[in-house]
Design a protein around this motif. Sequence first.
Motif, short mmCIF file in Angstrom:
data_model
loop_
_atom_site.label_atom_id
_atom_site.label_comp_id
_atom_site.label_asym_id
_atom_site.label_seq_id
_atom_site.Cartn_x
_atom_site.Cartn_y
_atom_site.Cartn_z
N CYS A 159 -9.09 11.49 -1.31
CA CYS A 159 -10.23 10.92 -1.11
C CYS A 159 -11.48 11.04 -0.61
CB CYS A 159 -9.88 11.55 0.60
SG CYS A 159 -8.04 10.78 1.06
N PHE A 213 -11.24 9.94 5.35
CA PHE A 213 -9.93 10.82 5.62
C PHE A 213 -9.23 12.00 4.73
CE2 PHE A 213 -8.47 6.53 5.43
CZ PHE A 213 -8.00 6.51 6.94
N HIS A 233 -8.94 -5.13 3.25
CA HIS A 233 -7.79 -4.47 2.71
C HIS A 233 -6.24 -4.68 2.04
CE1 HIS A 233 -5.10 -0.86 0.51
NE2 HIS A 233 -4.43 -0.75 2.04
N TRP A 234 -6.06 -5.41 3.50
CA TRP A 234 -4.94 -6.88 3.70
C TRP A 234 -5.55 -8.23 3.27
CZ3 TRP A 234 -4.76 -2.09 6.88
CH2 TRP A 234 -3.51 -0.88 6.12
N ALA A 294 0.41 -0.05 10.46
CA ALA A 294 0.09 0.25 9.02
C ALA A 294 -0.90 0.98 10.73
CB ALA A 294 -0.84 -0.05 8.25
N GLY A 295 -2.48 1.83 10.05
CA GLY A 295 -3.44 1.89 10.64
C GLY A 295 -4.21 2.40 9.61
N SER A 296 -5.23 1.91 10.55
CA SER A 296 -6.60 2.23 9.81
C SER A 296 -8.04 2.46 10.33
CB SER A 296 -7.26 0.49 9.25
OG SER A 296 -8.16 0.76 8.46
N GLY A 297 -8.57 3.43 10.10
CA GLY A 297 -9.77 4.26 10.73
C GLY A 297 -11.42 4.27 9.65
N ARG A 305 0.67 10.38 1.27
CA ARG A 305 -0.65 10.74 1.01
C ARG A 305 -1.24 9.61 1.51
NH1 ARG A 305 0.08 10.69 -5.38
NH2 ARG A 305 -2.37 11.09 -6.05
N MET A 306 -2.39 9.04 0.99
CA MET A 306 -3.12 7.98 1.37
C MET A 306 -2.72 6.83 1.03
SD MET A 306 -6.43 6.68 1.91
CE MET A 306 -7.26 5.88 2.55
N ASP A 307 -2.60 5.71 1.33
CA ASP A 307 -2.35 4.46 1.94
C ASP A 307 -0.20 4.50 1.48
OD1 ASP A 307 -3.92 2.74 1.91
OD2 ASP A 307 -5.19 2.80 -0.12
N GLY A 358 -5.21 8.24 6.50
CA GLY A 358 -4.89 8.35 5.27
C GLY A 358 -4.23 6.72 4.81
N ARG A 359 -4.29 5.91 6.09
CA ARG A 359 -4.06 4.52 6.56
C ARG A 359 -2.67 4.53 5.80
NH1 ARG A 359 -8.40 0.88 3.04
NH2 ARG A 359 -7.24 1.51 1.50
#
Lengths: 346, 346
Positions: free
Chosen positions: A99, A107, A169-170, A289-292, B259-261, B284-285
């Motif tokens: 990461c 992450f 990203h999206w 989804a999550g995003s941080g 994993r990530m993504d 990890g989105r």
Amino acid sequence: MITTRGYAAMEASAALKTYSFERRDPKDCDVVVDIQFCGVCHSDIHQVRNEWGGAVFPMVPGHEIVGIVSRIGSRVTRYKVGDRVGVGCFVDSCRQCECCRKGYEQFCDKGMVQTYNSQYYDGERTMGGYSKVIVVDENYVLRIPDALPMNASAPLLCAGITLYSPLKHWQAGPGKRVGIIGLGGLGHVGVKIGHAMGAEVTVLSQTLKKQSDGKRLGADHFLATSDPNTFKSRKNYFDLMINTVAANIDINSYLDLLRMDGTLVLVGVPPAPMTVGTFPLIFGRHRLAGSGIGGMAETQEMLDFCGKHGITSDIELIKIQQINEAYERVVKSDVRYRFVIDMASL
Amino acid sequence: MITTRGYAAMEASAALKTYSFERRDPKDCDVVVDIQFCGVCHSDIHQVRNEWGGAVFPMVPGHEIVGIVSRIGSRVTRYKVGDRVGVGCFVDSCRQCECCRKGYEQFCDKGMVQTYNSQYYDGERTMGGYSKVIVVDENYVLRIPDALPMNASAPLLCAGITLYSPLKHWQAGPGKRVGIIGLGGLGHVGVKIGHAMGAEVTVLSQTLKKQSDGKRLGADHFLATSDPNTFKSRKNYFDLMINTVAANIDINSYLDLLRMDGTLVLVGVPPAPMTVGTFPLIFGRHRLAGSGIGGMAETQEMLDFCGKHGITSDIELIKIQQINEAYERVVKSDVRYRFVIDMASL
């Protein structure tokens, strides 16, 4: 050591008060920042009140930090004294895991070192931006574009990147329908950024109370989630929705508003886990989804984007002595849209 | 009208028994299929028992249908008498909405016409494949590759496409780590297809009981989910996981294995909504997504892929008179890995 002052909570839920403490002397790669302004993030309150667990006191909160470089270590190459800089939610990471190598330091497998209520890998405790001075490795320092005012830029370091990252990203952009759930500190920056990216932006707010604000910020549409018709008229509508609300909402109703292959991204952290049905995900191949926040490079990219488009946070500037009252108002969502502390008051 | 026979439930949870009913005479675009075999899907049981609501009786279940074309309408161009064909989970859709036009007929805005326990837009009730004959518009009929045996191909029409679609969409292939949660009717086909696509496939099963089966089917790794070490050793490991389990599992533990993504895709429908934490998505989105069967073109693509790689279901062939006993065994997961009814027994 550098002796400095800040505002700290001495125990969970205690009022913040003046606190003297020490920062490390700058190492070779460190930058010393004289803090000018610090934004007040809802997560500061969660941490001070130990609502997420693991709080260590005394705690100096604050991770939306802007200031001026006042001193640099011998090997610092990216910043010089006098530079306008920012520090966000973390001040170090392992720099070696997948990461970190890919620019997703937030992450980090080993765990990023958060700007406050955390510790460096060598055990040094971190203290946040409600203070006069901070010492940070230059790799975890950001440049504030000249075009932006310092005070209203502070919230970009957390709120800004928290919204920019998923919007980018999206692929928010022309032809994309973006829904922003909640018009608060996070949401209002999301409207500005989504609009600047060229997307059609719809605010989904509890009532129409903030409608004129929403339109001014750049929203194309503004809908009340208290109106059942919203959920009928916008079924299968959005390519991307971002939930900024830190309270528990009926996530399934919102999943139904996604188009085929649409994504609902969580950036707020509600107090309880969500109850998610299977069918609202299966029909339309929807994603939750999550995003941080974002990585360092992406955070700089966000600041540069905001510089180019003249985007900052709408803020209410306060003195540090008003912080406890400000916390009460944040909890009541009574701020348009972010408190920023003028550190000259300390 | 065409008089035919089948096995039907006359009311919710009743044992299936012989039932005579009528099919429509073939319209210009219709194909009449003499059914040879029909797979037994767990959803047949859910529907017969009205566990998803909305059941209408008498109900002839079955949507994993293979047979031989015995008659065609005047405008049929794609099939001729004697062709080996299949019919899957739906037999019509609106053909006009965005989803239909893009080949996602399963997510038709107007609602696809399911193969049984549903009705055509003109009100005609649908009856499924536990019967001798079915009449279907040629656009909702599939070709069974010559390389594949008919009986073991039947489950591909539902189980096969249910796994192929997410594996293809989320790009299972060389260099990708795919986890299949649950080794049953769905999971075992997923292992075969994922392996054929070139991905590294790991089965996550409750115990190691089916380990030798898993390896024979093509799994590279086989892990027991009853072993806590599985969740430690595979943290941040998978690019893609597919949950085929129709019971409620602790989805958050599995999200942490991404994993990530990475994406965890739900294809099974557990009885209760899931409890999903925010942090396992944010770090990890990660994405939690749903996927449901596939469109007509994609289903044909899946059949052709299976023909090329010699993939069918592992089946236990039964007579129609054994269906009620078979249901009990499906509920107990006591089948390796799919019951298929030999319709010659009817």
